[in-house]
Scaffold this motif. Sequence first.
Motif, PDB file in Angstrom:
ATOM      1  N   PHE A 169       0.723  -1.380   0.033  1.00 26.60           N
ATOM      2  CA  PHE A 169      -0.095   0.094  -0.099  1.00 26.60           C
ATOM      3  C   PHE A 169       0.733   1.185  -0.053  1.00 26.60           C
ATOM      4  CE2 PHE A 169      -2.487  -3.141   2.067  1.00 26.60           C
ATOM      5  CZ  PHE A 169      -3.983  -3.140   1.160  1.00 26.60           C
ATOM      6  N   LEU A 170       1.888   1.177   0.446  1.00 22.81           N
ATOM      7  CA  LEU A 170       2.784   2.427   0.757  1.00 22.81           C
ATOM      8  C   LEU A 170       4.241   2.081   0.208  1.00 22.81           C
ATOM      9  CD1 LEU A 170       1.571   3.546   4.200  1.00 22.81           C
ATOM     10  CD2 LEU A 170       0.975   4.646   2.046  1.00 22.81           C
ATOM     11  N   PRO A 171       4.328   1.888  -1.034  1.00 19.30           N
ATOM     12  CA  PRO A 171       5.876   1.437  -1.630  1.00 19.30           C
ATOM     13  C   PRO A 171       6.886   2.665  -1.261  1.00 19.30           C
ATOM     14  CG  PRO A 171       4.332   1.464  -3.367  1.00 19.30           C
ATOM     15  CD  PRO A 171       3.499   1.557  -2.092  1.00 19.30           C
ATOM     16  N   GLU A 172       6.219   4.063  -1.428  1.00 20.64           N
ATOM     17  CA  GLU A 172       7.071   5.277  -1.273  1.00 20.64           C
ATOM     18  C   GLU A 172       7.830   5.605   0.117  1.00 20.64           C
ATOM     19  OE1 GLU A 172       2.895   6.422  -0.148  1.00 20.64           O
ATOM     20  OE2 GLU A 172       3.922   5.237  -1.791  1.00 20.64           O
ATOM     21  N   LEU A 173       6.998   4.863   1.175  1.00 21.81           N
ATOM     22  CA  LEU A 173       7.376   4.872   2.426  1.00 21.81           C
ATOM     23  C   LEU A 173       8.864   4.590   2.687  1.00 21.81           C
ATOM     24  CD1 LEU A 173       5.976   5.916   4.990  1.00 21.81           C
ATOM     25  CD2 LEU A 173       5.570   3.731   5.788  1.00 21.81           C
ATOM     26  N   PRO A 174       9.661   5.236   3.379  1.00 19.90           N
ATOM     27  CA  PRO A 174      11.252   4.761   3.519  1.00 19.90           C
ATOM     28  C   PRO A 174      11.031   3.485   4.722  1.00 19.90           C
ATOM     29  CG  PRO A 174      11.071   7.129   3.924  1.00 19.90           C
ATOM     30  CD  PRO A 174       9.704   6.580   3.854  1.00 19.90           C
ATOM     31  N   ASN A 175      11.860   2.488   4.159  1.00 17.92           N
ATOM     32  CA  ASN A 175      12.164   1.348   4.864  1.00 17.92           C
ATOM     33  C   ASN A 175      12.575   1.664   6.396  1.00 17.92           C
ATOM     34  OD1 ASN A 175      11.395  -0.379   3.000  1.00 17.92           O
ATOM     35  ND2 ASN A 175      13.437  -0.684   2.312  1.00 17.92           N
ATOM     36  N   MET A 176      13.350   2.561   6.900  1.00 18.39           N
ATOM     37  CA  MET A 176      13.780   3.268   7.995  1.00 18.39           C
ATOM     38  C   MET A 176      12.904   3.524   8.746  1.00 18.39           C
ATOM     39  SD  MET A 176      16.280   2.882   9.974  1.00 18.39           S
ATOM     40  CE  MET A 176      17.627   2.708   9.035  1.00 18.39           C
ATOM     41  N   LEU A 177      11.854   4.230   8.272  1.00 17.76           N
ATOM     42  CA  LEU A 177      10.675   4.742   9.026  1.00 17.76           C
ATOM     43  C   LEU A 177       9.889   3.543   9.478  1.00 17.76           C
ATOM     44  CD1 LEU A 177       9.272   7.242  10.030  1.00 17.76           C
ATOM     45  CD2 LEU A 177       7.903   7.120   7.804  1.00 17.76           C
ATOM     46  N   VAL A 178       9.434   2.506   8.786  1.00 15.23           N
ATOM     47  CA  VAL A 178       8.822   1.259   9.035  1.00 15.23           C
ATOM     48  C   VAL A 178       9.619   0.806  10.214  1.00 15.23           C
ATOM     49  CG1 VAL A 178       8.114  -0.937   8.280  1.00 15.23           C
ATOM     50  CG2 VAL A 178       7.981   1.242   6.795  1.00 15.23           C
ATOM     51  N   LEU A 179      10.738   0.657   9.861  1.00 17.71           N
ATOM     52  CA  LEU A 179      11.823  -0.172  10.864  1.00 17.71           C
ATOM     53  C   LEU A 179      11.869   0.328  12.374  1.00 17.71           C
ATOM     54  CD1 LEU A 179      13.843  -2.726  11.028  1.00 17.71           C
ATOM     55  CD2 LEU A 179      15.670  -1.048  10.578  1.00 17.71           C
ATOM     56  N   ILE A 180      11.459   1.740  12.419  1.00 18.78           N
ATOM     57  CA  ILE A 180      11.442   2.519  13.830  1.00 18.78           C
ATOM     58  C   ILE A 180       9.997   2.275  14.233  1.00 18.78           C
ATOM     59  CG2 ILE A 180      11.450   4.631  14.611  1.00 18.78           C
ATOM     60  CD1 ILE A 180      13.884   5.252  12.846  1.00 18.78           C
ATOM     61  N   PHE A 181       9.019   2.625  13.041  1.00 20.78           N
ATOM     62  CA  PHE A 181       7.741   2.859  13.720  1.00 20.78           C
ATOM     63  C   PHE A 181       6.992   1.541  14.344  1.00 20.78           C
ATOM     64  CE2 PHE A 181       3.008   2.659  12.500  1.00 20.78           C
ATOM     65  CZ  PHE A 181       2.718   3.473  13.349  1.00 20.78           C
ATOM     66  N   ALA A 182       7.250   0.559  13.533  1.00 20.45           N
ATOM     67  CA  ALA A 182       6.684  -0.839  13.980  1.00 20.45           C
ATOM     68  C   ALA A 182       6.879  -1.438  14.953  1.00 20.45           C
ATOM     69  CB  ALA A 182       6.791  -1.807  12.707  1.00 20.45           C
ATOM     70  N   PRO A 183       8.120  -1.490  15.451  1.00 22.88           N
ATOM     71  CA  PRO A 183       8.375  -1.866  16.903  1.00 22.88           C
ATOM     72  C   PRO A 183       7.747  -1.084  17.902  1.00 22.88           C
ATOM     73  CG  PRO A 183      10.270  -2.169  15.578  1.00 22.88           C
ATOM     74  CD  PRO A 183       9.400  -1.340  14.686  1.00 22.88           C
ATOM     75  N   LEU A 184       7.765   0.127  17.781  1.00 28.93           N
ATOM     76  CA  LEU A 184       7.468   1.299  18.736  1.00 28.93           C
ATOM     77  C   LEU A 184       5.898   0.972  18.876  1.00 28.93           C
ATOM     78  CD1 LEU A 184       9.591   4.496  17.873  1.00 28.93           C
ATOM     79  CD2 LEU A 184       9.525   2.982  19.892  1.00 28.93           C
ATOM     80  N   ALA A 185       5.249   0.856  17.635  1.00 30.46           N
ATOM     81  CA  ALA A 185       3.827   0.667  17.593  1.00 30.46           C
ATOM     82  C   ALA A 185       3.334  -0.574  18.416  1.00 30.46           C
ATOM     83  CB  ALA A 185       3.272   0.723  16.259  1.00 30.46           C
ATOM     84  N   GLY A 186       4.107  -1.693  18.232  1.00 25.70           N
ATOM     85  CA  GLY A 186       3.957  -2.948  18.819  1.00 25.70           C
ATOM     86  C   GLY A 186       4.220  -2.807  20.418  1.00 25.70           C
ATOM     87  N   ILE A 187       5.198  -2.116  20.762  1.00 29.80           N
ATOM     88  CA  ILE A 187       5.555  -1.819  22.420  1.00 29.80           C
ATOM     89  C   ILE A 187       4.353  -1.030  22.876  1.00 29.80           C
ATOM     90  CG2 ILE A 187       7.201  -0.675  23.892  1.00 29.80           C
ATOM     91  CD1 ILE A 187       9.476  -1.715  22.152  1.00 29.80           C
ATOM     92  N   ALA A 188       3.790  -0.006  22.110  1.00 29.01           N
ATOM     93  CA  ALA A 188       2.935   0.820  22.567  1.00 29.01           C
ATOM     94  C   ALA A 188       1.521   0.022  22.690  1.00 29.01           C
ATOM     95  CB  ALA A 188       2.619   2.107  21.605  1.00 29.01           C
ATOM     96  N   GLY A 189       1.368  -0.802  21.752  1.00 27.00           N
ATOM     97  CA  GLY A 189       0.110  -1.805  21.862  1.00 27.00           C
ATOM     98  C   GLY A 189       0.282  -2.475  23.347  1.00 27.00           C
ATOM     99  N   GLN A 190       1.432  -3.253  23.360  1.00 29.53           N
ATOM    100  CA  GLN A 190       1.394  -4.250  24.664  1.00 29.53           C
ATOM    101  C   GLN A 190       1.437  -3.340  25.869  1.00 29.53           C
ATOM    102  OE1 GLN A 190       4.924  -6.659  24.101  1.00 29.53           O
ATOM    103  NE2 GLN A 190       4.397  -7.138  22.269  1.00 29.53           N
ATOM    104  N   LEU A 191       1.848  -2.201  25.814  1.00 31.87           N
ATOM    105  CA  LEU A 191       1.881  -1.343  27.007  1.00 31.87           C
ATOM    106  C   LEU A 191       0.411  -1.089  27.163  1.00 31.87           C
ATOM    107  CD1 LEU A 191       4.737   1.316  26.862  1.00 31.87           C
ATOM    108  CD2 LEU A 191       4.421  -0.634  28.344  1.00 31.87           C
ATOM    109  N   GLY A 192      -0.483  -0.657  26.254  1.00 32.80           N
ATOM    110  CA  GLY A 192      -2.062  -0.557  26.469  1.00 32.80           C
ATOM    111  C   GLY A 192      -2.549  -1.737  27.021  1.00 32.80           C
ATOM    112  N   ASP A 193      -2.083  -2.902  26.397  1.00 33.95           N
ATOM    113  CA  ASP A 193      -2.686  -4.222  26.983  1.00 33.95           C
ATOM    114  C   ASP A 193      -2.567  -4.270  28.582  1.00 33.95           C
ATOM    115  OD1 ASP A 193      -4.044  -6.638  26.603  1.00 33.95           O
ATOM    116  OD2 ASP A 193      -2.156  -7.594  26.866  1.00 33.95           O
ATOM    117  N   LEU A 194      -1.066  -4.190  29.015  1.00 37.13           N
ATOM    118  CA  LEU A 194      -0.931  -4.202  30.413  1.00 37.13           C
ATOM    119  C   LEU A 194      -1.415  -3.285  31.186  1.00 37.13           C
ATOM    120  CD1 LEU A 194       3.017  -4.996  29.861  1.00 37.13           C
ATOM    121  CD2 LEU A 194       1.250  -6.525  30.957  1.00 37.13           C
ATOM    122  N   PHE A 195      -1.555  -1.823  30.680  1.00 36.79           N
ATOM    123  CA  PHE A 195      -2.283  -0.921  31.285  1.00 36.79           C
ATOM    124  C   PHE A 195      -3.709  -1.281  31.587  1.00 36.79           C
ATOM    125  CE2 PHE A 195      -4.764   3.315  31.450  1.00 36.79           C
ATOM    126  CZ  PHE A 195      -4.209   3.710  32.411  1.00 36.79           C
TER     127      PHE A 195
END
Length: 117
Positions: free
Chosen positions: A46-72
């Motif tokens: 869906f977003l081939p123009e999105l830089p790989n480095m941005l995905v590499l940073i965003f995806a794990p942070l979003a995963g951690i945020a989601g897990q923190l939400g679940d723990l909260f």
Amino acid sequence: AAAFYAGTYLGRHKLHPAISPGKTIEGAIGGIAANLVAAFVFKSIFLPELPNMLVLIFAPLAGIAGQLGDLFESEMKRTSNIKDSGNILPGHGGILDRIDALVFAAPLAYFFKVYIF
């Protein structure tokens, strides 16, 4: 789902037993890894123009945020001595259990959209 299966089959070390006794470190890592794979698949389709480095940073942070939400949310229920956060979805822990990760991950996604990309 990936965190559940990784934790079920590989889980040996508890993540935070006082809050959520079933969650494991291995499950958390498996969930973040699956999140990263899914993000790169989504990006390539869906977003081939999105830089790989941005995905590499965003995806794990979003995963951690989601897990923190679940723990909260688990801590809120544990503190309140309730099993389910509502009766709209019986057997699923309530509606809040379905969106707890999103409540923490969505503001992060908004931040990335507005200020980073």
